[in-house]
Design a protein around this motif. Structure first.
Motif, PDB file in Angstrom:
ATOM      1  N   ARG A  58       0.843  -1.199   0.000  1.00 11.04           N
ATOM      2  CA  ARG A  58       0.000   0.000   0.000  1.00 11.04           C
ATOM      3  C   ARG A  58       0.878   1.249   0.000  1.00 11.04           C
ATOM      4  O   ARG A  58       0.626   2.198  -0.724  1.00 11.04           O
ATOM      5  CB  ARG A  58      -0.926  -0.020   1.220  1.00 11.04           C
ATOM      6  N   ALA A  59       1.929   1.219   0.819  1.00 14.88           N
ATOM      7  CA  ALA A  59       2.814   2.385   0.892  1.00 14.88           C
ATOM      8  C   ALA A  59       3.521   2.619  -0.443  1.00 14.88           C
ATOM      9  O   ALA A  59       3.709   3.755  -0.875  1.00 14.88           O
ATOM     10  CB  ALA A  59       3.844   2.187   2.009  1.00 14.88           C
ATOM     11  N   LEU A  60       3.885   1.545  -1.122  1.00 12.04           N
ATOM     12  CA  LEU A  60       4.629   1.668  -2.378  1.00 12.04           C
ATOM     13  C   LEU A  60       3.731   2.010  -3.559  1.00 12.04           C
ATOM     14  O   LEU A  60       4.229   2.374  -4.626  1.00 12.04           O
ATOM     15  CB  LEU A  60       5.373   0.355  -2.675  1.00 12.04           C
ATOM     16  N   ALA A  61       2.404   1.895  -3.367  1.00  7.06           N
ATOM     17  CA  ALA A  61       1.482   2.094  -4.499  1.00  7.06           C
ATOM     18  C   ALA A  61       1.382   3.547  -4.929  1.00  7.06           C
ATOM     19  O   ALA A  61       0.844   3.846  -5.980  1.00  7.06           O
ATOM     20  CB  ALA A  61       0.098   1.551  -4.134  1.00  7.06           C
ATOM     21  N   ASP A  62       1.879   4.471  -4.116  1.00  4.04           N
ATOM     22  CA  ASP A  62       1.719   5.893  -4.413  1.00  4.04           C
ATOM     23  C   ASP A  62       3.014   6.501  -4.965  1.00  4.04           C
ATOM     24  O   ASP A  62       4.075   6.352  -4.365  1.00  4.04           O
ATOM     25  CB  ASP A  62       1.317   6.604  -3.108  1.00  4.04           C
ATOM     26  N   PRO A  63       2.913   7.211  -6.131  1.00  6.38           N
ATOM     27  CA  PRO A  63       4.128   7.759  -6.754  1.00  6.38           C
ATOM     28  C   PRO A  63       4.859   8.785  -5.881  1.00  6.38           C
ATOM     29  O   PRO A  63       6.094   8.847  -5.903  1.00  6.38           O
ATOM     30  CB  PRO A  63       3.640   8.403  -8.049  1.00  6.38           C
ATOM     31  N   SER A  64       4.119   9.570  -5.099  1.00  8.24           N
ATOM     32  CA  SER A  64       4.785  10.563  -4.235  1.00  8.24           C
ATOM     33  C   SER A  64       5.631   9.863  -3.174  1.00  8.24           C
ATOM     34  O   SER A  64       6.726  10.309  -2.821  1.00  8.24           O
ATOM     35  CB  SER A  64       3.762  11.446  -3.514  1.00  8.24           C
ATOM     36  N   ARG A  65       5.111   8.743  -2.667  1.00  7.49           N
ATOM     37  CA  ARG A  65       5.869   8.025  -1.635  1.00  7.49           C
ATOM     38  C   ARG A  65       7.082   7.323  -2.244  1.00  7.49           C
ATOM     39  O   ARG A  65       8.137   7.241  -1.625  1.00  7.49           O
ATOM     40  CB  ARG A  65       4.954   7.021  -0.912  1.00  7.49           C
ATOM     41  N   LEU A  93      10.309  18.606  -3.076  1.00  8.14           N
ATOM     42  CA  LEU A  93       9.014  18.119  -3.555  1.00  8.14           C
ATOM     43  C   LEU A  93       8.020  19.261  -3.713  1.00  8.14           C
ATOM     44  O   LEU A  93       8.044  20.224  -2.954  1.00  8.14           O
ATOM     45  CB  LEU A  93       8.441  17.104  -2.551  1.00  8.14           C
ATOM     46  N   ASP A  94       7.155  19.100  -4.684  1.00  2.00           N
ATOM     47  CA  ASP A  94       6.127  20.103  -4.924  1.00  2.00           C
ATOM     48  C   ASP A  94       4.862  19.703  -4.165  1.00  2.00           C
ATOM     49  O   ASP A  94       3.838  19.397  -4.763  1.00  2.00           O
ATOM     50  CB  ASP A  94       5.871  20.170  -6.439  1.00  2.00           C
ATOM     51  N   MET A  95       4.994  19.675  -2.842  1.00  5.08           N
ATOM     52  CA  MET A  95       3.861  19.249  -2.009  1.00  5.08           C
ATOM     53  C   MET A  95       3.857  20.087  -0.735  1.00  5.08           C
ATOM     54  O   MET A  95       4.906  20.593  -0.332  1.00  5.08           O
ATOM     55  CB  MET A  95       4.056  17.786  -1.570  1.00  5.08           C
TER      56      MET A  95
END
Lengths: 146, 103
Positions: free
Chosen positions: B8-15, B37-39
């Motif tokens: 689940r943690a790896l599924a997100d590109p930002s993470r 990062l642009d966040m």
């Protein structure tokens, strides 16, 4: 400062994990065949020895509090460029969290861009996965089809 | 540590981007990571929390700062589940070949 921190959660007890970390009959099964040789007192010499007797790394026990905490100084002995970097520091912390035991391994040296830390960073994740498998299944990690 | 949390943690590109940043330079503060990062700071904090929960990132205090370290052990556990010890060299050789051809 170059530093890596590795964490794994293992279904075991702190006492069993401590034994698996320092006793050669266990380390040989998950840690590329090496043995840690020391009499495990503060100030005692420490070395990591391959199964053929060659010495991989040497150092000294800096802190020890079984089965929770161990710090050794750690100098490579088989690659000249790594040996020249001098002593690094490896810390093992064991703590119970619920029904699991958390093992934190920290490996650091007081220099930027350390080749020693880079070299060990490739090894630790595999060693810790193997240790977890050994403690949870009683078997070393096996690659052969069964 | 549950593998579900890791996937689940790896599924997100930002993470994954956060892990890339820590892989390139280990032991960064929240401020340093935000700079790359642009966040919003809150979003980065949230993502770091999810990575920590999956044990892919370990935070350690240094004085008043908190430094974040990448922990590749859960990813190694996943690899061990499906890649045998003796196949690993071959898989690595193929990955190296792919990288070389694509460069």
């Amino acid at each position: 400062m170059s530093k890596f921190v590795y964490v794994t959660y293992i279904q075991t007890t702190p006492e069993k994990l401590w034994e698996a970390l320092i006793k050669p009959e266990f380390t040989k099964q998950y840690w590329v065949g090496v043995s840690q040789i020391s009499d495990w007192k503060v100030g005692s010499s420490w070395k990591l020895e391959f199964s053929d007797g060659r010495v991989a790394d040497t150092g000294e026990v800096l802190e020890i509090d079984p089965p929770r905490h161990l710090v050794v100084s750690w100098q490579n002995e088989f690659r000249l460029d790594l040996k020249e970097e001098g002593h690094s520091r490896a810390t093992f912390d064991i703590e119970r969290t619920g029904d699991l035991v958390k093992l934190t391994v920290t490996h650091e040296i007081d220099r930027e861009g350390s080749k020693l830390i880079e070299a060990v960073s490739g090894g630790w994740p595999a060693i810790l996965s193997g240790l977890k498998t050994l403690l949870e299944t009683g078997k070393p990690l096996q690659g052969w089809p069964s | 540590m549950s593998m579900d949390l890791v996937f689940r943690a790896l599924a997100d590109p930002s993470r994954r981007r956060l892990l890339d940043l820590l892989h390139a330079k280990n032991g960064q503060t929240l401020g340093e990571l935000c700079g790359e990062l642009d966040m919003t700071r809150q979003a980065v904090t949230k993502h770091l929390g999810i990575l920590e929960e999956a044990s892919l990132v370990v935070a350690q205090k240094r004085g008043r700062e908190k430094l974040h370290y990448i922990n590749p052990v859960p990813i190694n556990d996943i690899a061990d589940r499906w890649i045998g010890k003796f196949e690993r060299h071959r898989v690595r050789a193929l990955a190296d070949l792919k990288k070389m051809l694509e460069e």
